[in-house]
Enzyme design. Structure first.
Site, PDB file in Angstrom:
ATOM      1  N   CYS A   1      22.058  26.909  -4.487  1.00  0.00           N
ATOM      2  CA  CYS A   1      22.921  25.944  -5.180  1.00  0.00           C
ATOM      3  C   CYS A   1      23.963  26.666  -6.026  1.00  0.00           C
ATOM      4  O   CYS A   1      25.124  26.232  -6.113  1.00  0.00           O
ATOM      5  CB  CYS A   1      22.085  24.996  -6.035  1.00  0.00           C
TER       6      CYS A   1
ATOM      7  N   CYS B   1      26.035  21.595  -4.523  1.00  0.00           N
ATOM      8  CA  CYS B   1      24.786  22.182  -5.022  1.00  0.00           C
ATOM      9  C   CYS B   1      23.569  21.430  -4.497  1.00  0.00           C
ATOM     10  O   CYS B   1      22.469  21.980  -4.418  1.00  0.00           O
ATOM     11  CB  CYS B   1      24.781  22.247  -6.547  1.00  0.00           C
TER      12      CYS B   1
ATOM     13  N   ASP C   1      21.869   5.102 -16.227  1.00  0.00           N
ATOM     14  CA  ASP C   1      22.943   6.065 -16.445  1.00  0.00           C
ATOM     15  C   ASP C   1      23.784   5.819 -17.698  1.00  0.00           C
ATOM     16  O   ASP C   1      24.065   6.742 -18.443  1.00  0.00           O
ATOM     17  CB  ASP C   1      23.840   6.122 -15.204  1.00  0.00           C
TER      18      ASP C   1
ATOM     19  N   CYS D   1      28.182  26.427  -5.350  1.00  0.00           N
ATOM     20  CA  CYS D   1      29.083  25.749  -6.290  1.00  0.00           C
ATOM     21  C   CYS D   1      30.494  26.322  -6.156  1.00  0.00           C
ATOM     22  O   CYS D   1      30.701  27.519  -6.377  1.00  0.00           O
ATOM     23  CB  CYS D   1      28.576  25.913  -7.719  1.00  0.00           C
TER      24      CYS D   1
ATOM     25  N   CYS E   1      32.737  21.882 -13.404  1.00  0.00           N
ATOM     26  CA  CYS E   1      32.074  21.118 -12.348  1.00  0.00           C
ATOM     27  C   CYS E   1      33.008  20.086 -11.720  1.00  0.00           C
ATOM     28  O   CYS E   1      33.652  19.295 -12.423  1.00  0.00           O
ATOM     29  CB  CYS E   1      30.840  20.421 -12.919  1.00  0.00           C
TER      30      CYS E   1
ATOM     31  N   CYS F   1      15.503  31.719  -5.307  1.00  0.00           N
ATOM     32  CA  CYS F   1      16.504  30.958  -4.565  1.00  0.00           C
ATOM     33  C   CYS F   1      17.706  30.661  -5.453  1.00  0.00           C
ATOM     34  O   CYS F   1      17.563  30.158  -6.562  1.00  0.00           O
ATOM     35  CB  CYS F   1      15.924  29.645  -4.049  1.00  0.00           C
TER      36      CYS F   1
ATOM     37  N   CYS G   1      31.027  15.641  -6.333  1.00  0.00           N
ATOM     38  CA  CYS G   1      30.788  16.834  -5.516  1.00  0.00           C
ATOM     39  C   CYS G   1      29.308  16.868  -5.133  1.00  0.00           C
ATOM     40  O   CYS G   1      28.449  16.485  -5.931  1.00  0.00           O
ATOM     41  CB  CYS G   1      31.158  18.100  -6.291  1.00  0.00           C
TER      42      CYS G   1
ATOM     43  N   CYS H   1      12.261  27.363  -8.947  1.00  0.00           N
ATOM     44  CA  CYS H   1      13.067  27.621  -7.765  1.00  0.00           C
ATOM     45  C   CYS H   1      12.969  29.087  -7.339  1.00  0.00           C
ATOM     46  O   CYS H   1      13.490  29.460  -6.288  1.00  0.00           O
ATOM     47  CB  CYS H   1      14.530  27.258  -8.041  1.00  0.00           C
TER      48      CYS H   1
ATOM     49  N   CYS I   1      20.607  22.937  -1.176  1.00  0.00           N
ATOM     50  CA  CYS I   1      19.218  23.106  -1.606  1.00  0.00           C
ATOM     51  C   CYS I   1      18.259  23.046  -0.417  1.00  0.00           C
ATOM     52  O   CYS I   1      18.322  22.113   0.399  1.00  0.00           O
ATOM     53  CB  CYS I   1      18.857  22.018  -2.613  1.00  0.00           C
TER      54      CYS I   1
END
Length: 332
Positions: free
Chosen positions: A214, A264, A153, A218, A234, A211, A261, A208, A268
């Site tokens: 997500c 989303c 990360d 949000c 976000c 669909c 958060c 996806c 799914c």
């Protein structure tokens, strides 16, 4: 008469024979699993497909990177693993499942913390195990000159794009990597190496389709039907990475999150029926779900350090945590 010791010897011998029949790539991925990761794949150290870089550049140009200045730096390194480690030949991608068991989830907490944020800081946890994996690979290959670069990360690297190329999953409309068996509640790590390994087949992108769960889930409209993602809206960004802005909008208050958060991800359909976490060494703090805005508002620095020692909250800091909690106390 049976001799238990002989049974154990046969089992050990069988395991050794099986291990010897595994090629080095299989041994590496098995070692990653033995170290507590839940998924592992291998790709080359070649630059990431240009479409990912183009998307990211357009994303930055649109201002979606907000105040995260680090995202605007080291673009070459982000998409070219060889710039992070001279002589790089291969990239080993790993995933750690952090999905909680039902009994570990508070039904209606006063403050909400993203699932990944309820654990100890995953950066050192995963990086230490990547170091162990690197050492194990040197031992397997009987070559201590093989070099490695562990990335979790904080290093500029397109880990999701590399993970897809290593066969671990696809990138969904929520911009998360979705593993077919684990879903998207996984933390990613990358080990770049100078050792040349046979790459796994890339995971073919599964669209996806129509669909949009997500996107609808949000709270702040950060996800767009056109594939866009505005981090300035976000909640995973605002409470953590926005240092000074008044973030107390109606949607933020309604979501009740003080750290990250999950909406989303949880919305799914690929999350249905996925396994709970297996690595119990990754310390989860269920007691944090008992916190209240008032408690946080009255928290001292010493108490903050004691409660959240070794977690991502330390990077957040008490001042911003109190600001996030104060948002939930507003009535209008």
């Amino acid at each position: 008469m049976k001799f238990p010791a002989a049974d154990y010897w046969i089992e050990d011998f069988s395991a050794a024979v099986y291990h010897d029949r595994m090629n080095i790539e299989q041994q590496i991925k098995q070692q990653a699993l033995d170290l507590g990761f839940d998924a592992a794949g291998i790709t080359t150290a070649e630059p990431v497909d240009g479409s990912h870089r183009a998307y990211f550049q357009q994303w930055l140009d649109a201002g979606y990177g907000a105040e995260m200045g680090y995202l605007y730096r080291n673009l070459d390194k982000r998409f070219e693993p060889g710039r992070l480690l001279k002589g790089a030949k291969s990239v080993i991608c790993v995933g750690l499942n952090y999905r909680l068991a039902k009994e570990e989830i508070e039904a209606e907490p006063a403050v909400r913390i993203a699932r990944f944020g309820q654990y100890e800081d995953y950066h050192p946890f995963m990086k230490n195990r990547l170091f162990e994996l690197a050492e194990a690979i040197q031992h397997m290959a009987n070559d201590d000159t093989i070099r490695f670069k562990a990335c979790v990360d904080s290093v500029p690297i397109a880990e999701r794009a590399l993970a897809q190329r290593a066969g671990l999953g696809f990138i969904g409309k929520n911009r998360m990597l979705i593993h077919p068996e684990l879903g998207s509640q996984i933390l990613l790590g990358v080990l770049i190496t100078t050792m040349e390994l046979e790459a796994d087949e890339p995971f073919e992108q599964i669209p996806c389709g129509d669909c949009g769960r997500c996107i609808r889930a949000c709270p702040t409209g950060a996800l767009g039907h056109d594939g866009s993602f505005d981090s300035r809206k976000c909640i995973s960004y605002l409470p953590i990475d926005e240092p000074t802005k008044n973030i107390c909008g109606r949607d933020v208050r309604a979501a009740s999150y003080i750290f990250g958060c999950d909406e989303c991800i949880l919305a799914c359909p690929h999350e249905t029926g996925k396994p709970e976490r297996q690595n119990m060494d990754f310390e989860h703090h269920s007691e944090w779900q008992q916190l209240t805005p008032d408690h946080i508002q009255n928290m001292t620095e010493d108490e903050f350090q004691k409660i959240f020692a070794g977690s991502g909250f330390i990077r957040l800091g008490l001042e911003r945590l109190k600001r996030n909690a104060a948002c939930l106390l507003y009535t209008s």
